[in-house]
Scaffold this active site. Sequence first.
Site, PDB file in Angstrom:
ATOM      1  CE  LYS A  47      -3.308  -2.125   3.232  1.00  0.00           C
ATOM      2  NZ  LYS A  47      -3.866  -1.962   4.604  1.00  0.00           N
ATOM      3  N   GLY A  48       2.064   1.177   0.563  1.00  0.00           N
ATOM      4  CA  GLY A  48       2.853   2.367   0.890  1.00  0.00           C
ATOM      5  C   GLY A  48       3.133   3.328  -0.249  1.00  0.00           C
ATOM      6  CD  GLU A 102       8.560  -1.113  -2.498  1.00  0.00           C
ATOM      7  OE1 GLU A 102       7.856  -0.268  -1.896  1.00  0.00           O
ATOM      8  OE2 GLU A 102       8.638  -2.292  -2.135  1.00  0.00           O
ATOM      9  CG  ASP A 103       6.716   2.530   0.514  1.00  0.00           C
ATOM     10  OD1 ASP A 103       7.452   1.606   0.111  1.00  0.00           O
ATOM     11  OD2 ASP A 103       5.919   2.368   1.466  1.00  0.00           O
ATOM     12  CG  ASP A 106      14.358  -1.152   5.959  1.00  0.00           C
ATOM     13  OD1 ASP A 106      15.241  -0.409   6.347  1.00  0.00           O
ATOM     14  OD2 ASP A 106      13.796  -1.976   6.714  1.00  0.00           O
ATOM     15  CE  LYS A 134      14.271   3.267   6.915  1.00  0.00           C
ATOM     16  NZ  LYS A 134      13.520   2.420   7.866  1.00  0.00           N
ATOM     17  CG  PHE A 155       9.709   3.029  11.692  1.00  0.00           C
ATOM     18  CD1 PHE A 155       9.646   1.957  10.815  1.00  0.00           C
ATOM     19  CD2 PHE A 155       8.526   3.640  12.092  1.00  0.00           C
ATOM     20  CE1 PHE A 155       8.424   1.503  10.337  1.00  0.00           C
ATOM     21  CE2 PHE A 155       7.301   3.183  11.623  1.00  0.00           C
ATOM     22  CZ  PHE A 155       7.254   2.108  10.746  1.00  0.00           C
ATOM     23  CG  ASP A 162       1.965   1.243   7.583  1.00  0.00           C
ATOM     24  OD1 ASP A 162       2.822   1.013   6.715  1.00  0.00           O
ATOM     25  OD2 ASP A 162       1.520   0.366   8.351  1.00  0.00           O
ATOM     26  NE  ARG A 168      -1.002   2.039   4.845  1.00  0.00           N
ATOM     27  CZ  ARG A 168       0.074   1.298   4.624  1.00  0.00           C
ATOM     28  NH1 ARG A 168       1.100   1.802   3.976  1.00  0.00           N
ATOM     29  NH2 ARG A 168       0.131   0.055   5.057  1.00  0.00           N
TER      30      ARG A 168
END
Length: 178
Positions: A47-48, A102-103, A106, A134, A155, A162, A168
């Site tokens: 969802k991000g 992609e949001d 990581d 990251k 984070f 989220d 979000r």
Amino acid sequence: MESIVLHDKRFKPYLSAEKIHAAVKQMASTVSKDYEGLCPLIVVVLKGSFIFAADLVRELNMDCQLSFIRLSSYEGTSSSGTVSSLMQLDTDITNRHIIVIEDIIDTGTTIDFLLKAFQTQQPKSLKIASLLFKPKAFKGNYTIDYTGFEIPNDFIVGYGLDYNELGRNLKDIYVIAE
Ligand code: IMP
Ligand code: MG
């Protein structure tokens, strides 16, 4: 901007909506030049990425198609290490130019899972666009083709991202305050 509380954690302002939009415009201009006349299929990882993707595609000066996929690997504030596909793509990617949106990248586990699955279907090309990256957490050995911001291993929430499904809808990006 004030700090905020989501569930049990406090977050402080990190990237303003203005800064984010400048980075999105910049990325869109590069992508538009790279893919002119190629009509790529843009795969949005839900969802991000939904807010980033919505802003990015509206800044593109070219034809493109859109498809959506839903993957999940995060629980709370850390990666669970296993990825599950919760939704199948509705478009054939064989022989297409694919850009995965992609949001955030990581550890790279999520995108790795997707790249491997996509490569078996022989796209014409396959690139990744991520708003956030990251580098210190990243375990992959490939390059992220388009990145908005490289950020420390903290984070963050907001602009699609989220913390256990809250945050979000925030316009700005916030980082956890410890
Ligand atoms: P990876 O598989 O470890 O690369 O994690 C990628 C996914 O985890 C992203 O698509 C996000 O959904 C989520 N994620 C990673 N870092 C963060 C963060 O700082 N805040 C919120 N979600 C995150
Ligand atoms: Mg995600």
